[in-house]
Motif scaffolding. Structure first.
Motif, PDB file in Angstrom:
ATOM      1  N   LYS A 240       0.829  -1.203   0.000  1.00 38.71           N
ATOM      2  CA  LYS A 240       0.000   0.000   0.000  1.00 38.71           C
ATOM      3  C   LYS A 240       0.864   1.254   0.000  1.00 38.71           C
ATOM      4  N   ARG A 241       1.834   1.316   0.907  1.00 40.33           N
ATOM      5  CA  ARG A 241       2.691   2.497   1.029  1.00 40.33           C
ATOM      6  C   ARG A 241       3.561   2.683  -0.220  1.00 40.33           C
ATOM      7  N   ARG A 242       4.057   1.588  -0.760  1.00 41.31           N
ATOM      8  CA  ARG A 242       4.899   1.716  -1.949  1.00 41.31           C
ATOM      9  C   ARG A 242       4.086   2.099  -3.171  1.00 41.31           C
ATOM     10  N   ASP A 243       2.835   1.665  -3.234  1.00 40.80           N
ATOM     11  CA  ASP A 243       1.953   2.110  -4.313  1.00 40.80           C
ATOM     12  C   ASP A 243       1.782   3.628  -4.257  1.00 40.80           C
ATOM     13  N   GLN A 244       1.574   4.144  -3.040  1.00 37.02           N
ATOM     14  CA  GLN A 244       1.440   5.589  -2.849  1.00 37.02           C
ATOM     15  C   GLN A 244       2.732   6.306  -3.222  1.00 37.02           C
ATOM     16  N   MET A 245       3.839   5.719  -2.828  1.00 40.70           N
ATOM     17  CA  MET A 245       5.163   6.283  -3.079  1.00 40.70           C
ATOM     18  C   MET A 245       5.443   6.353  -4.583  1.00 40.70           C
ATOM     19  N   ILE A 246       5.149   5.287  -5.278  1.00 40.62           N
ATOM     20  CA  ILE A 246       5.385   5.214  -6.720  1.00 40.62           C
ATOM     21  C   ILE A 246       4.542   6.254  -7.451  1.00 40.62           C
ATOM     22  N   LYS A 247       3.276   6.344  -7.070  1.00 41.87           N
ATOM     23  CA  LYS A 247       2.380   7.314  -7.707  1.00 41.87           C
ATOM     24  C   LYS A 247       2.880   8.734  -7.497  1.00 41.87           C
ATOM     25  N   GLY A 248       3.293   9.049  -6.263  1.00 41.25           N
ATOM     26  CA  GLY A 248       3.785  10.388  -5.976  1.00 41.25           C
ATOM     27  C   GLY A 248       5.095  10.689  -6.681  1.00 41.25           C
ATOM     28  N   ALA A 249       5.963   9.692  -6.761  1.00 43.82           N
ATOM     29  CA  ALA A 249       7.296   9.895  -7.335  1.00 43.82           C
ATOM     30  C   ALA A 249       7.249  10.066  -8.847  1.00 43.82           C
TER      31      ALA A 249
ATOM     32  N   GLU B  89       9.966  15.668  -0.685  1.00 44.73           N
ATOM     33  CA  GLU B  89       8.914  15.984  -1.661  1.00 44.73           C
ATOM     34  C   GLU B  89       8.134  14.722  -2.031  1.00 44.73           C
ATOM     35  N   ILE B  90       8.844  13.605  -2.177  1.00 37.90           N
ATOM     36  CA  ILE B  90       8.168  12.346  -2.501  1.00 37.90           C
ATOM     37  C   ILE B  90       7.245  11.925  -1.369  1.00 37.90           C
ATOM     38  N   ALA B  91       7.728  12.069  -0.136  1.00 41.33           N
ATOM     39  CA  ALA B  91       6.896  11.723   1.024  1.00 41.33           C
ATOM     40  C   ALA B  91       5.635  12.572   1.041  1.00 41.33           C
TER      41      ALA B  91
ATOM     42  N   PHE C  34       2.414  11.000   3.275  1.00 37.99           N
ATOM     43  CA  PHE C  34       2.895  10.658   4.615  1.00 37.99           C
ATOM     44  C   PHE C  34       4.220  11.362   4.904  1.00 37.99           C
ATOM     45  N   SER C  35       4.726  11.177   6.102  1.00 33.93           N
ATOM     46  CA  SER C  35       5.912  11.902   6.552  1.00 33.93           C
ATOM     47  C   SER C  35       7.195  11.285   5.996  1.00 33.93           C
ATOM     48  N   ILE C  36       8.282  12.061   6.085  1.00 39.11           N
ATOM     49  CA  ILE C  36       9.577  11.568   5.655  1.00 39.11           C
ATOM     50  C   ILE C  36      10.015  10.377   6.506  1.00 39.11           C
ATOM     51  N   GLY C  37       9.638  10.401   7.795  1.00 36.65           N
ATOM     52  CA  GLY C  37       9.962   9.281   8.677  1.00 36.65           C
ATOM     53  C   GLY C  37       9.280   7.999   8.235  1.00 36.65           C
ATOM     54  N   THR C  38       8.022   8.119   7.834  1.00 37.14           N
ATOM     55  CA  THR C  38       7.281   6.953   7.342  1.00 37.14           C
ATOM     56  C   THR C  38       7.892   6.439   6.048  1.00 37.14           C
ATOM     57  N   LEU C  39       8.301   7.367   5.175  1.00 36.80           N
ATOM     58  CA  LEU C  39       8.915   6.982   3.909  1.00 36.80           C
ATOM     59  C   LEU C  39      10.107   6.048   4.134  1.00 36.80           C
TER      60      LEU C  39
ATOM     61  N   GLU D  71      10.656   4.019   6.387  1.00 29.29           N
ATOM     62  CA  GLU D  71      10.317   2.689   6.896  1.00 29.29           C
ATOM     63  C   GLU D  71      10.179   1.690   5.745  1.00 29.29           C
ATOM     64  N   TYR D  72      10.087   2.215   4.506  1.00 30.90           N
ATOM     65  CA  TYR D  72       9.815   1.358   3.344  1.00 30.90           C
ATOM     66  C   TYR D  72      10.937   1.351   2.310  1.00 30.90           C
ATOM     67  N   ILE D  73      11.898   2.249   2.465  1.00 27.92           N
ATOM     68  CA  ILE D  73      13.063   2.285   1.578  1.00 27.92           C
ATOM     69  C   ILE D  73      14.273   2.724   2.391  1.00 27.92           C
ATOM     70  N   ARG D  74      15.467   2.520   1.833  1.00 23.84           N
ATOM     71  CA  ARG D  74      16.689   3.005   2.492  1.00 23.84           C
ATOM     72  C   ARG D  74      17.161   4.330   1.910  1.00 23.84           C
ATOM     73  N   LYS D  75      16.976   4.506   0.589  1.00 21.96           N
ATOM     74  CA  LYS D  75      17.499   5.681  -0.093  1.00 21.96           C
ATOM     75  C   LYS D  75      16.614   6.022  -1.281  1.00 21.96           C
ATOM     76  N   LYS D  76      16.809   7.216  -1.818  1.00 17.16           N
ATOM     77  CA  LYS D  76      15.970   7.690  -2.924  1.00 17.16           C
ATOM     78  C   LYS D  76      16.069   6.779  -4.140  1.00 17.16           C
ATOM     79  N   GLU D  77      17.249   6.237  -4.396  1.00 16.05           N
ATOM     80  CA  GLU D  77      17.429   5.342  -5.554  1.00 16.05           C
ATOM     81  C   GLU D  77      16.507   4.138  -5.485  1.00 16.05           C
ATOM     82  N   ASP D  78      16.148   3.721  -4.273  1.00 12.86           N
ATOM     83  CA  ASP D  78      15.208   2.601  -4.119  1.00 12.86           C
ATOM     84  C   ASP D  78      13.851   2.941  -4.730  1.00 12.86           C
ATOM     85  N   ILE D  79      13.454   4.202  -4.605  1.00 13.39           N
ATOM     86  CA  ILE D  79      12.148   4.621  -5.131  1.00 13.39           C
ATOM     87  C   ILE D  79      12.153   4.568  -6.651  1.00 13.39           C
ATOM     88  N   LEU D  80      13.240   5.051  -7.261  1.00 14.01           N
ATOM     89  CA  LEU D  80      13.338   4.986  -8.720  1.00 14.01           C
ATOM     90  C   LEU D  80      13.284   3.540  -9.194  1.00 14.01           C
TER      91      LEU D  80
END
Length: 207
Positions: free
Chosen positions: A17-26, A42-44, A49-54, A56-65
Motif C-alpha cells: 500500500k505504502r509503496r503504491d502511494q510512493m510510486i504514484k507520488g514519485a 517531496e516524494i513523502a 505521509f511523513s519523511i519518517g514513514t517513507l 520505513e519502506y526504503i533506504r534511499k531515494k534510488e530505491d524509489i526509482l
C-alpha cells in the motif's frame, strides 16, 4: 533475479500500500523535476505521509526509482502474458497482441517517460535486474513471431525475428516520448494501426 528493497515494516500488505502511494507520488515528480532534483521529502509529501514513514519502506531515494521502473515492467509483463498467445501462431493473434501492448504503453505514458529519462540513474546493482526484465519481454514477442513462422504464416530468419521483436517493444513505447509531435498528426488509434501496418509490411507473409 528480482532485487528486494529493504523495509523495516514486516506487514506485506502495508508495504504494498505504502509503496503504491510512493510510486504514484514519485512518478509525477520525477517527470517534472527529474530524479536528481527531487527530494525524498517531496516524494513523502506527494505520497501523503511523513519523511519518517517513507524511510520505513526504503533506504534511499534510488530505491524509489527502482520501484517505479520495476513496477512498470511487472505490469507490462503481466499484461503481455495475458495478451500474447504463442499457441495460435497466426498473424491475426500477433497483431492483437501488439495492439494491446501499444494501448498499454499509452496508458502508462508517465511511467514510460520516467523510465527513459531516469534509467541512467539506477544503481549498478538494480539496472541489470530491470534490463533483464526488458529482454525477457522482448523474448515473449520473439516466441509469438516464431510460432507464426513455424506455422507458415510468416517467413523470417532468426535475426529478423529478433530485430522485429525489439522494434515492436520500442515502437510501443514511442507514443509516450513522441506524443507531443505525433498527436498533431495522428490519434492514438491511427498511430497504432499505422505502426502495425508498417511492421507487417516488412514481413513476408503467406497468401
Amino acid at each position: 533475479m528480482k532485487r528486494e528493497v529493504y523495509a523495516s515494516v514486516k506487514d506485506e500488505r502495508l508495504i504494498k500500500k505504502r509503496r503504491d502511494q510512493m510510486i504514484k507520488g514519485a512518478v509525477n515528480l520525477f517527470k517534472e523535476k527529474g530524479f536528481h532534483r527531487t527530494t525524498t521529502r517531496e516524494i513523502a509529501s506527494a505520497s501523503g505521509f511523513s519523511i519518517g514513514t517513507l524511510y520505513e519502506y526504503i533506504r534511499k531515494k534510488e530505491d524509489i526509482l527502482y520501484l517505479v521502473v520495476d513496477r512498470m515492467y511487472d505490469e507490462i509483463r503481466d499484461q503481455l502474458q495475458k495478451d500474447l498467445d504463442t499457441n495460435q501462431g497466426t498473424v491475426a493473434s500477433l497483431k492483437r497482441g501488439i495492439f494491446f501492448y501499444f494501448q498499454q504503453m499509452a496508458e502508462m505514458e508517465e511511467e514510460v517517460l520516467v523510465m527513459y529519462q531516469e534509467a541512467k540513474s539506477l544503481t549498478k546493482d538494480t539496472l541489470p535486474s530491470v534490463l533483464n526484465k526488458e529482454i525477457a519481454m522482448v523474448g515473449m514477442f520473439e516466441d509469438v513471431i516464431k510460432s507464426c513462422v513455424d506455422k507458415g504464416e510468416l517467413h523470417l530468419t532468426e535475426s529478423q525475428i529478433k530485430m522485429i521483436a525489439h522494434n515492436i517493444f520500442v515502437q510501443g513505447q514511442m507514443w509516450a516520448f513522441r506524443r507531443w509531435a505525433l498527436q498533431k498528426e495522428f490519434s492514438l488509434q491511427e498511430y497504432i494501426d499505422l505502426q502495425i501496418d508498417l511492421l507487417f509490411h516488412g514481413m513476408k507473409q503467406t497468401k
